[in-house]
Design an enzyme around this catalytic site. Structure first.
Site, PDB file in Angstrom:
ATOM      1  N   GLY A 132     -27.175  14.673 -29.195  1.00 57.75           N
ATOM      2  CA  GLY A 132     -27.326  13.238 -28.944  1.00 57.75           C
ATOM      3  C   GLY A 132     -28.137  12.604 -30.056  1.00 57.75           C
ATOM      4  O   GLY A 132     -29.347  12.436 -29.920  1.00 57.75           O
ATOM      5  N   THR A 166     -19.867  15.192 -29.919  1.00 59.89           N
ATOM      6  CA  THR A 166     -18.752  16.119 -29.776  1.00 59.89           C
ATOM      7  C   THR A 166     -19.056  17.067 -28.621  1.00 59.89           C
ATOM      8  O   THR A 166     -20.150  17.622 -28.542  1.00 59.89           O
ATOM      9  CB  THR A 166     -18.544  16.905 -31.081  1.00 59.89           C
ATOM     10  OG1 THR A 166     -18.318  15.961 -32.121  1.00 59.89           O
ATOM     11  CG2 THR A 166     -17.348  17.834 -30.979  1.00 59.89           C
ATOM     12  N   GLU A 248     -28.869  25.128 -40.460  1.00 56.44           N
ATOM     13  CA  GLU A 248     -27.525  25.269 -39.947  1.00 56.44           C
ATOM     14  C   GLU A 248     -26.416  24.796 -40.859  1.00 56.44           C
ATOM     15  O   GLU A 248     -25.263  25.092 -40.664  1.00 56.44           O
ATOM     16  CB  GLU A 248     -27.414  24.531 -38.601  1.00 56.44           C
ATOM     17  CG  GLU A 248     -27.852  25.389 -37.478  1.00 56.44           C
ATOM     18  CD  GLU A 248     -27.328  26.813 -37.632  1.00 56.44           C
ATOM     19  OE1 GLU A 248     -28.148  27.734 -37.726  1.00 56.44           O
ATOM     20  OE2 GLU A 248     -26.107  27.004 -37.720  1.00 56.44           O
TER      21      GLU A 248
END
Lengths: 395, 364
Positions: A132, A166, A248
């Site tokens: 979010g 997503t 990441e």
């Protein structure tokens, strides 16, 4: 023409990749794959049961440190793993955000209690997350986010709106960036909360993205979140977010590259038999030139990734290097999508759910590539990072 | 950069713009997945306005106008993402009117009472229009056609203009939807509209006479289709870029209007230049060619250029919007999808270039 040559990632990573393949051969069988493909396109990629199966066999968190129950794999091995998984088309989205972004943040910023509560469940494939971050007024300018969290006893009370999450319509939890100090400078007043998406006051509005999958907007109306769900210190959220992202970025690139490699192999497979105007299309010099250029670019993109994983293994944080990889790979994906449409001709137009859609979802590749050029920071923002941080050009 | 128009042409453009004002993304969205994917009443309205007979000689009840006028109307249709197949219907009516004898179907095709569409494409990679594999033969005193046509915009159609190889060379013939041996199978496209495979097995057909000055009627119709689709693509890219530039003028990030960022300004200018190039090509070719005598090289060139640039422009439009452009709810994505559909019909950029090179004897 054959498929792409195997990507040599060094002996350890190559061996690890072989183990992944063996597991996939047993657990991601042609029957599983056919069943998965029978689902509507927008449902593919997310499968809670498959995530639990991966968790059972220890395939979630392979790169996590051993003290958190991971296998402690090197970055290159992790890269081999995510690439192989993505190449297989096995559904990993139900656990991937928790395994990557959330876990990375918990390693560094979580309390002992938070680590004990969340990490084992994520590793078993039993907790699914969406991110979010974006809001109507906070896209590229993420730090302008306005969703408010106000402390009330043992809880934070959240009000606001998020966009473009997503998997937000399927996940159980959301990794939510909120503003906890409206007076502070933009980046200073942000915190991160883990919010149960089934909490009273959360309204989901799922919608379709251009590439045919869903995402969701969420509205938060006085949503009460236990204070123990804040990760990192109050108002220290920007650091939590950027640390997790930096760790990441390389893995996200691995997933994107896999999609590219898979699509490229399908395209060359198609070219083996395609005949146009009585001539083998593979002998068309324009087609050969294009395929050759794409193959070279795929090699380059792989090397960019290897460079980034080596930097991380040396204890560095690739910033502009990761941005170079992202820009190059997402734009390569777009070129590949265009080449596929040109080579497949009108047949490339059939929608992803159409009977006999060629080579699985080819036209979708082009639309998906636009997500690569926008999501995770637009390529314009990445170019700013490269120019200012990498090339040291003046701001 | 305005194309210089006569007052009659300006009037035509304005009336098309008015028609299009009642269309637009919202209406197009409503037709996704529908069958047929348009409103037949609106097609008849276009017929009443004369557009379906725009190329048909006045003596035969049409407007008797040229390619510039056709392009002006279809450019507007592209801008409004109009779903009624005005272009395909108009060129089909023109094809029915080109011979010395009036075709009995012409009047209904011009009014929109019947929808006739071209069925020329046989492969996914573009076709040599004068060398169809579909066969026309005479059996028991009547003409019969056998073969397969692909990617036909057959939704709501009453008949098809089918290219076929006859005993004396390529011909164009009319096949009615309900004729025996005529089978349609639909496939969904990215645009939410269906394309159809048309199978013909010994199906009764009527020959369509070619224009006295043209090689064969099938080739003539194919080249008309390339011009029509290019004009529509021009409208799609034009409107997509207007929407995008408006967004750059109002969206703020980092405390500034994003249109003030040079990186975005340069991308905006790049798509503007591409759009202007297509506009210039479409209208130059329209002005310098007769509907039934289009220079094949120019028809191929404009479809190649428009197909390529429409994709680049609409993709860039989404990029300039950022995340909001990637949502299905936002209209800008509809322009990309329409561009993908129109670009690939009757051959995409690669197919056009291949044919161009073959025509120039440049092929390997």
């Amino acid at each position: 023409m054959a498929t792409l040559p195997a990507h040599d990632m060094g002996s350890a990573a190559n061996a690890f990749r072989a183990e992944v393949r063996t597991w996939l051969a047993k657990n991601w069988t042609p029957e599983n794959q056919a069943a998965h493909r029978r689902k509507p396109f927008k449902e593919r990629g997310w499968d809670a049961e498959f995530s639990k199966l991966m968790g059972r066999d220890g395939w979630i968190g392979v790169g996590w440190p051993r003290k958190f129950g991971g296998q402690g794999c090197s970055v290159t091995e992790q890269l081999a793993f995510v690439t192989e998984m993505a190449n297989s088309g096995a559904p990993v989205q139900a656990h991937s955000t928790g395994e990557s972004i959330v876990a990375q943040a918990l390693f560094k910023h979580g309390t002992q209690e938070q680590q004990d509560e969340w990490l084992p469940a994520i590793r078993r494939g039993e907790r699914s997350f969406a991110l979010g971050y974006s809001e109507p007024e906070a896209g590229s300018d993420l730090a302008a986010l306005r969703t408010r969290a106000v402390r009330d006893g043992d809880h934070w009370v959240v009000n606001g709106q998020k966009l473009w999450s997503t998997g937000g319509d399927k996940a159980e939890y959301i990794w939510l960036a909120v503003r906890t100090d409206p007076e502070a400078k933009k980046h200073a007043g942000i915190s991160v909360l883990i919010v149960d998406l089934h909490s009273p006051g959360v309204t989901l509005r799922p919608s379709l993205a251009l590439y045919g999958k869903t995402f969701s907007a969420q509205f938060y109306d006085n949503v009460r979140v236990p204070a123990t769900n804040m990760v990192g210190a109050v108002n220290d959220g920007w650091k939590v977010i950027t640390d997790a992202l930096a760790a990441e970025r390389v893995m996200i690139g691995g997933t994107r590259m896999a999609g590219i490699e898979r699509a490229f192999d399908r395209l060359t497979e198609y070219l083996k038999t395609a005949v146009v105007g009585g001539k083998a299309l593979r002998n068309d010099p324009v087609v050969r030139d294009r395929i050759g250029a794409l193959a070279a670019d795929i090699e380059i993109a792989r090397q960019f990734q290897m460079r980034n994983s080596r930097l991380i293994e040396q204890g560095k944080v690739p910033l502009h290097e990761a941005a170079v990889g992202k820009v190059f790979a997402s734009e390569l994906q777009e070129r590949l999508g265009q080449a596929a449409l040109d080579i497949l001709g009108t047949r490339g137009l059939l929608s992803e759910d159409a009977e006999g859609a060629p080579l699985g979802e080819m036209e979708q590749l082009l639309r998906h590539s636009i997500m690569g050029m926008i999501g995770g920071g637009t390529n314009e923002i990445q170019r700013n990072v490269i120019a200012q941080r990498g090339l040291d050009l003046p701001r | 950069m305005d194309v210089r128009l006569t007052s009659e042409q300006s009037l035509l453009r304005d009336s098309a713009a008015k028609f299009v004002a009642a269309a637009g993304p919202k209406v197009a969205r409503g037709f996704r997945g529908q069958s047929p994917g348009f409103a037949p009443a609106r097609l008849r309205e276009a017929g009443e306005l004369g557009w379906l007979g725009i190329l048909v000689p006045e003596a035969n009840g049409g407007l008797g106008l040229g390619l510039t006028e056709l392009a002006l109307v279809l450019q507007q249709a592209g801008r409004g993402l109009v779903c009624e197949p005005i272009g395909l219907a108009a060129i089909s009516a023109a094809a029915l009117a080109q011979g010395p004898k009036l075709h009995p179907m012409l009047e209904r095709a011009m009014s929109g009472a019947a929808l006739i569409v071209p069925a020329l494409q046989e492969g996914a990679h573009g076709d040599e229009p004068s060398a169809p594999r579909t066969r026309l033969a005479r059996s028991q005193g009547s003409l019969r056609v056998t073969g397969r046509k692909m990617f036909v915009c057959a939704g709501g159609a009453d008949g098809f203009l089918v290219s076929a190889m006859g005993p004396d060379g390529p011909v164009l013939c009319l096949v009615e939807r309900d004729a025996p041996g005529c089978m349609l199978a639909a496939t969904q496209t990215v645009d939410g509209r269906s394309l159809f495979t048309l199978d013909l097995a010994d199906t009764p057909a009527n020959l369509v006479s070619p224009h006295p000055g043209s090689r064969d009627a099938a080739e003539t119709l194919h080249h008309l289709a390339l011009i029509a689709l290019s004009a529509e693509l021009l409208g799609v890219m034009e409107r997509a870029q207007e929407i995008t530039f408006d967004y750059l003028r109002i969206r703020k990030q980092f405390g500034k209007l994003i249109g003030s960022f040079q990186a975005l300004q340069h991308q905006a200018v790049n798509i503007y230049i591409r759009t202007e190039a297509v506009r210039s090509l479409v209208f130059q070719i329209a002005a310098n060619n007769e509907p039934f005598g289009i220079d094949p090289a120019l028809a191929i060139a404009v479809k190649a250029k428009a197909s390529e640039d429409a994709l680049v422009v609409t993709q860039t439009c989404i990029q300039l919007h950022g995340g909001i452009g990637f949502t299905d709810e936002h209209d800008i994505g509809l322009y990309l999808k329409r561009a993908m559909l129109l670009s690939s019909l009757f051959g995409n950029v690669a197919a056009q270039r291949r044919r161009y090179a073959a025509g120039m004897n440049l092929s390997a």
